[in-house]
Design a protein around this motif. Structure first.
Motif: not given
Length: 72
Positions: A41-50, A52-57, A61-72
């Motif tokens: 799989p490849t996951t793309f994270l898009l901002n509200e304008k569509g 691509i702001i991040n890509k994970q090849i 997992n759920e923790d990685q996704l949470k960090k991808m969405i909210n990298p604080q």
């Protein structure tokens, strides 16, 4: 989500994981071509304008996704 392999059994995958969001089927390979997907799989994270702001090849997992969405 977008499935780029129309031969895959998407319903079985959705049921197994209990997914509740729609999964589109890329029957003509346009997504694969336009976004240059080189691995599944490849996951793309898009901002509200569509944009691509991040890509994970690879798997994500759920923790990685949470960090991808909210990298604080």
């Amino acid at each position: 989500a977008i499935n780029i392999d129309p031969r895959a059994n998407v319903k079985k995958y959705v049921n197994r994981l209990g997914l509740t969001f729609p999964i589109l089927i890329d029957e003509r390979g346009k997504v694969n071509e336009n976004y240059q997907v080189i691995a599944i799989p490849t996951t793309f994270l898009l901002n509200e304008k569509g944009i691509i702001i991040n890509k994970q090849i690879g798997e994500l997992n759920e923790d990685q996704l949470k960090k991808m969405i909210n990298p604080q």
